[in-house]
Design a protein around this motif. Structure first.
Motif, PDB file in Angstrom:
ATOM      1  N   PHE A  52      25.657  39.103 -14.834  1.00  0.00           N
ATOM      2  CA  PHE A  52      24.524  39.059 -14.956  1.00  0.00           C
ATOM      3  C   PHE A  52      24.782  36.831 -13.756  1.00  0.00           C
ATOM      4  N   LEU A  53      25.819  36.071 -14.788  1.00  0.00           N
ATOM      5  CA  LEU A  53      26.081  35.146 -14.318  1.00  0.00           C
ATOM      6  C   LEU A  53      25.989  34.703 -12.782  1.00  0.00           C
ATOM      7  N   THR A  94      23.071  35.400 -11.554  1.00  0.00           N
ATOM      8  CA  THR A  94      21.634  34.172 -12.005  1.00  0.00           C
ATOM      9  C   THR A  94      22.421  32.833 -10.684  1.00  0.00           C
ATOM     10  N   ASP A  95      23.254  32.811 -10.424  1.00  0.00           N
ATOM     11  CA  ASP A  95      24.188  31.619  -9.596  1.00  0.00           C
ATOM     12  C   ASP A  95      24.110  31.549  -8.132  1.00  0.00           C
ATOM     13  N   ILE A 121      21.611  33.148  -7.587  1.00  0.00           N
ATOM     14  CA  ILE A 121      19.898  32.722  -7.142  1.00  0.00           C
ATOM     15  C   ILE A 121      20.212  30.835  -7.267  1.00  0.00           C
ATOM     16  N   ALA A 122      20.671  30.751  -7.742  1.00  0.00           N
ATOM     17  CA  ALA A 122      20.702  28.983  -8.131  1.00  0.00           C
ATOM     18  C   ALA A 122      20.857  28.285  -6.384  1.00  0.00           C
ATOM     19  N   VAL A 142      22.346  26.231 -12.688  1.00  0.00           N
ATOM     20  CA  VAL A 142      21.977  28.001 -13.302  1.00  0.00           C
ATOM     21  C   VAL A 142      21.824  28.084 -14.617  1.00  0.00           C
ATOM     22  N   VAL A 169      18.356  28.466 -13.918  1.00  0.00           N
ATOM     23  CA  VAL A 169      17.340  29.747 -13.509  1.00  0.00           C
ATOM     24  C   VAL A 169      17.858  30.822 -15.371  1.00  0.00           C
ATOM     25  N   THR A 170      19.129  30.593 -15.765  1.00  0.00           N
ATOM     26  CA  THR A 170      19.286  31.709 -16.494  1.00  0.00           C
ATOM     27  C   THR A 170      18.648  31.310 -17.801  1.00  0.00           C
ATOM     28  N   LEU A 204      14.976  33.284 -16.547  1.00  0.00           N
ATOM     29  CA  LEU A 204      14.758  34.283 -16.249  1.00  0.00           C
ATOM     30  C   LEU A 204      15.112  35.171 -18.035  1.00  0.00           C
TER      31      LEU A 204
END
Length: 364
Positions: free
Chosen positions: A323-324, A327-328, A330-331, A340, A343-344, A347
């Motif tokens: 998951f991280l 998301t990172d 995406i960041a 990040v 973003v977390t 979401l």
């Protein structure tokens, strides 16, 4: 299918998913690298032994000169990928990706333990003030230009552990630590530390941007040293928590029932709190405050694997890593990189509200 078989199956599946996420993430950026090329680069990072030769010697008493074996290694794919791609993946992207995986692993692990410990679906790794404590140490170091051993990470880790210890002392009376009292002490200490952080922000001057960036949670500037550090720190606490998953299951029944079933309740609570605090402090020290990973991921996995911590803990840890990393990715993939933690939160909060509205958020 017994618990051990199910746990192994889930672990293998989620490990494969993590490997896939790492390969895809390493190819995403301002320079796009195909997944096949990334896979070859990662495989090339593992030297393959091709033979053993005798070179050099050592003098042993009563034996004399003894030749030393030397293993020869090759990197079979080094000529199959561009040198530029190798540098981008191994030196630039991979440390950040692996650090994201380790931090996600740690936060999800601590989240599972805290939710089970407090029997509260709203519990997360920062519930007893560990993240706020780490923030005070980090912000003070930046804002006041302090020189401390082991730098910013050392200050954040040390202040996080001290905070957890203070909260525990405040909540303990006559050798017992009621869960409700511990929760209230954590809330009170977090509120006080929030005031301290606000005061330090006022004193930060030109370093205000750096302080805010750290508080939002980030993984930019990740180094191999940080990856190695977390790799050394996390395995032992995780093994301790994994060994006490049965005790955590029993604690869900209540302290009196757990004691009747042979659990040393206070000792087990101390061990779980200390270990989860160390895991959280280590993660926050290298990444800043990243929210919702330890809150949402355990819920997601609880819906799939069930409430048994023998399955839930390892499954959540591996899912938190994936998951991280996602998301990172995406960041850092936009025109301008964002922390990040933003973003977390973006979401995680809607997803958690969805679970709340569909009544999928339940006590462990």
């Amino acid at each position: 299918m017994n618990v051990r078989t199910r746990a192994t199956t889930w672990a293998l599946g989620l490990t494969a998913l993590l490997a896939l996420v790492v390969v895809v993430s390493a190819g995403i950026g301002h320079v796009t690298i195909p997944p096949r090329t990334v896979a070859l680069i990662l495989l090339d990072a593992i030297p393959v032994p091709v033979g053993v030769s005798l070179s050099g010697a050592v003098i042993l008493p009563l034996v004399g000169s003894v030749p030393l074996p030397s293993v020869e290694f090759v990197t079979p794919f080094s000529t199959a990928v561009p040198r530029t791609a190798q540098i981008i993946v191994v030196s630039v992207r991979l440390p950040r990706i692996l650090l994201a995986a380790l931090v996600g692993f740690a936060l999800a692990t601590a989240g599972v333990v805290m939710q089970g410990f407090f029997r509260n679906p709203m519990a997360d790794p920062s519930i007893i003030g560990v993240s706020s404590g780490a923030a005070v140490g980090a912000v003070a170091t930046i804002a006041l230009s302090l020189s401390v051993p082991f730098g910013l990470q050392g200050a954040a880790f040390g202040s996080a552990i001290v905070t957890a210890f203070v909260v525990y002392l405040l909540a303990t009376e006559n050798g017992r630590t009621p869960v409700a009292t511990l929760l209230l002490a954590g809330v009170a200490v977090q509120t006080f530390l929030g005031a301290v952080i606000s005061f330090l922000l006022l004193q930060s001057g030109e370093s205000l941007r750096q302080v805010v960036f750290w508080l939002m949670g980030h993984l930019s500037g990740a180094t191999w040293d940080e990856v190695v550090l977390l790799t050394l720190v996390l395995p032992l606490p995780f093994a301790v928590l994994l060994a006490h998953t049965r005790d955590l299951n029993v604690l869900l029944l209540g302290e009196e029932d757990a004691h009747a079933l042979g659990i040393e309740v206070e000792r087990t609570k101390q061990l779980l709190l200390v270990t989860a605090s160390i895991v959280t402090a280590a993660a926050v020290a290298v990444s800043g405050v990243i929210g919702f990973v330890g809150l949402v991921v355990p819920h997601m996995l609880r819906l799939v694997v069930g409430p048994d911590h023998r399955l839930l803990l390892p499954a959540s840890a591996l899912a938190g890593a994936s998951f991280l990393v996602l998301t990172d990715t995406i960041a850092r993939s936009g025109a301008a990189e964002v922390p990040v933690g933003v973003v977390t939160a973006a979401l995680g909060a809607p997803f958690f509200l969805y679970l709340l509205r569909t009544r999928e958020v339940r006590s462990p």
